[in-house]
Design a protein around this motif. Sequence first.
Motif, PDB file in Angstrom:
ATOM      1  N   ILE A 330      -4.128  19.108  20.477  1.00  0.00           N
ATOM      2  CA  ILE A 330      -3.381  19.224  21.738  1.00  0.00           C
ATOM      3  C   ILE A 330      -4.109  20.088  22.763  1.00  0.00           C
ATOM      4  O   ILE A 330      -3.587  20.327  23.847  1.00  0.00           O
ATOM      5  N   GLY A 331      -5.331  20.550  22.434  1.00  0.00           N
ATOM      6  CA  GLY A 331      -6.086  21.349  23.383  1.00  0.00           C
ATOM      7  C   GLY A 331      -5.676  22.811  23.381  1.00  0.00           C
ATOM      8  O   GLY A 331      -5.063  23.313  22.430  1.00  0.00           O
ATOM      9  N   ALA A 332      -6.004  23.499  24.473  1.00  0.00           N
ATOM     10  CA  ALA A 332      -5.883  24.952  24.503  1.00  0.00           C
ATOM     11  C   ALA A 332      -4.474  25.456  24.739  1.00  0.00           C
ATOM     12  O   ALA A 332      -4.188  26.638  24.501  1.00  0.00           O
ATOM     13  N   TYR A 333      -3.589  24.613  25.231  1.00  0.00           N
ATOM     14  CA  TYR A 333      -2.208  25.030  25.504  1.00  0.00           C
ATOM     15  C   TYR A 333      -1.251  23.971  24.959  1.00  0.00           C
ATOM     16  O   TYR A 333      -1.498  22.772  25.096  1.00  0.00           O
ATOM     17  N   ALA A 334      -0.180  24.445  24.369  1.00  0.00           N
ATOM     18  CA  ALA A 334       0.819  23.532  23.814  1.00  0.00           C
ATOM     19  C   ALA A 334       1.750  23.067  24.932  1.00  0.00           C
ATOM     20  O   ALA A 334       2.831  23.626  25.131  1.00  0.00           O
ATOM     21  N   LEU A 335       1.307  22.056  25.671  1.00  0.00           N
ATOM     22  CA  LEU A 335       2.158  21.488  26.702  1.00  0.00           C
ATOM     23  C   LEU A 335       3.300  20.731  26.029  1.00  0.00           C
ATOM     24  O   LEU A 335       3.110  20.075  25.004  1.00  0.00           O
ATOM     25  N   THR A 336       4.460  20.802  26.627  1.00  0.00           N
ATOM     26  CA  THR A 336       5.628  20.168  26.017  1.00  0.00           C
ATOM     27  C   THR A 336       5.381  18.694  25.738  1.00  0.00           C
ATOM     28  O   THR A 336       5.647  18.197  24.636  1.00  0.00           O
ATOM     29  N   THR A 337       4.849  17.987  26.733  1.00  0.00           N
ATOM     30  CA  THR A 337       4.616  16.554  26.538  1.00  0.00           C
ATOM     31  C   THR A 337       3.590  16.305  25.442  1.00  0.00           C
ATOM     32  O   THR A 337       3.779  15.417  24.606  1.00  0.00           O
ATOM     33  N   GLY A 338       2.510  17.068  25.446  1.00  0.00           N
ATOM     34  CA  GLY A 338       1.458  16.854  24.457  1.00  0.00           C
ATOM     35  C   GLY A 338       1.959  17.003  23.034  1.00  0.00           C
ATOM     36  O   GLY A 338       1.550  16.265  22.130  1.00  0.00           O
ATOM     37  N   VAL A 339       2.869  17.953  22.813  1.00  0.00           N
ATOM     38  CA  VAL A 339       3.405  18.181  21.470  1.00  0.00           C
ATOM     39  C   VAL A 339       4.464  17.144  21.127  1.00  0.00           C
ATOM     40  O   VAL A 339       4.422  16.518  20.054  1.00  0.00           O
TER      41      VAL A 339
END
Length: 775
Positions: A330-339
């Motif tokens: 999910i990359g460097a930040y847990a974005l709500t959509t990405g998770v």
Amino acid sequence: MTESTSPIATRFGSGRAVQRVEDAALLQGRGHYVDDLERPGDGWAVFVRSPHAHALIRSVDAAQARAMPGVRGVFGGADLKAAGVPPMQIGAPFQRADGTACATPERYPLAVDTVRFVGEALAVVVADTQQQARDAAEAVLVDYEALPAAATLQQALGAQAAVTPLAPDNIACEARHGDAQAAAAAFARAAHVVTLDLTHQRVAALTLEPRSVRAAWDATAARLDMHISSQMPTAVRGNVARTLGLAPEVVRVRVGDVGGGFGMKTGSYPEDAVIAWAARATGGAVRWAADRSEEFLSSMHGRDLQSHAELALDADGAILALRVHSLANIGAYALTTGVVIQLLIGPWVQTSVYHVPVIDFHFRAVLTHQAPTGAYRGAGRPEAIFNIERLMDEAARQIGIDRVQLRRRNFIRPQQMPYTNPMGQTYDTGRFEHVLDQALPLADWAGFDARVAQSRARGLWRGLGIATFLEWTGGNAFEERVTVDVQASGVIEVYSAVNQMGQGIATSLAQLVVDAFGVPIEQVRVVLGDTDRGNGFGTAGSRSLFTGGSAMFTGARRTVDEARKLAASELEVSEADIRYEAARFTVAGTDRSIDLFALAGKQAGGHIYVEHTHTVAGPTWPNAAHVSEVEIDPQTGTVEVVAYTGVNDIGRVVNPTIVRGQLVGGAVQGIGQALMERLVYDDETGQLLTGSLMDYCAPRAQNFACGFHMEMDESTPCANNLLGVKGVGELGTIGATPCVVNAIADALARNGRAEAAPRLQMPLSPARLWSLLHE
């Protein structure tokens, strides 16, 4: 429905291939994109971005930049934080294995102390011209202390570097679904077990129009006016208002034409808030348009999932259980959509059109020093459908069952509808075998052997691929508000918070208004994308027509009903005696009547105005059977898609031309992932190696000389909305990827290389396929 039987509604209403109302302005160069809105005095913004995948920011020296010609201001992350700008709201409603909350670093609109991926913005320069801003940005001196980076998923899992102290193992959170013990028992008694390790590579959305923003601050009114290329203006308004400490009502966000979104332009980016803040800080208007390299570096990426998938079947080929364990980068930040996309939305459709009694799903979201992932056309469903469709084909091959027969044996039956899958999702309707039965003859499945011989005569391997699948649409945002304004001038102006981004939604909405009013489509004006006019979820998850369209149609019908009351009063008769047809109210059995627009002119303000909110009952479950044929040159590894056919159950069709465009465009993007698209980071430095169109291969028209044969089956309307429509914008993407990869696997198996089929990994570029064939 209204009483209208006017030929106007028949000619211009829904179900017809009406020419898009958007096209005339676009073809004549009268489109309204953000880049068309430059005004005298506008400032230009350029961001200073990190060249490191992971580093401490020791200092930011902007003195030289501030002294350069035309510079209006230089602001770093520390400046915004000192001014009270809060961190962004990110994270997801999942937990780590120890029960603690989803772990993610704090993310400020501009990085404050640490940068966590190459391309992360840490400062912004505002100047009179774009070139002055670029020059000044190069003069900003940043002292970095480089830190070890988890530049890949494997490095992150090896704890080479922690993205945040909250997750030393870099697992942001995880989710389990199903019954692991019951699944283990099913696998233990299975006659056949098929196992695949599948890579869903990271890809870029690659919109024609990059992200663009113009923000203007009116100090007198204490009001912010923004123009932005976005799918969700209301979400942008909320984030910007929160960042600047403003009431949402004083932030106006407008969206004109959008040159593609594909999910990448959902939600709000850090840059949106920074441009708004800079406009207020400099006391004027500030604009920014990303260049192509910035888009590759910092826009949300898609996919990036590693899946270990297993299918258990009995001796007759009936599915007993499905087990999928996945790792999502999910990359460097847990974005709500990405998770949420990888831990929940994808799993919702993982069992697809098949009856699967037991599941065991375990999904983990992994933090890395790469750009964050988020929504991209299909958003989790392409990954899930790829898993199950690759398993089904491989199961048929290994067991020795015809793959079409294997699918028939496991389809959910119409008599089982409504059907609740193991993830608790309820399919309202679906006749999956009926769709397959139409697709096979359309693709001339029975005549394939003759085409194999023709290809072989030219030294080519021909393969036949299939995918039978469904998807979930709606974004779980089932309410929409519209306004309908009948004006004395003869125009019906309607507004909706759903948004256009090239998909033709304005035309479809106009057709529904024609259905209700019985007027020519030229008298309907559709207005979208203005938070001062109305707010809503926006356009995502293929929801615009079945949610926004349902609201528009019911709002238009309600307006006719309100106008009927006014006509009864004007004509001094009972409302029951009023008949309506083709913009005219008539007293039954008489020649007394009044025109709709003349009636509007007699009202206060010279119009009839109705606000209307409508809610649909639930998501839609479009489904399809796609068939593809490929030719492989075994000497070079080159793959050509030589035929592609699909039958698609999307319920009622409002505009066949628009629907086919969505299906074909989606399929092209899915094939792009199958054959060529891939974002690649350097293992050592975390640098993006595919940061331009010289390095990132995207599909082009020449790749699809075969054309597409897409048909629609309208015989199974959706039961969750009164229009009977189902979402269509992502369906083609979801089916095309496994369909084409299955065709390649079939070509290998037909030419004595069946053992290589399970090892196929996307993208199947010539070099990668050649290497597999010549190991």
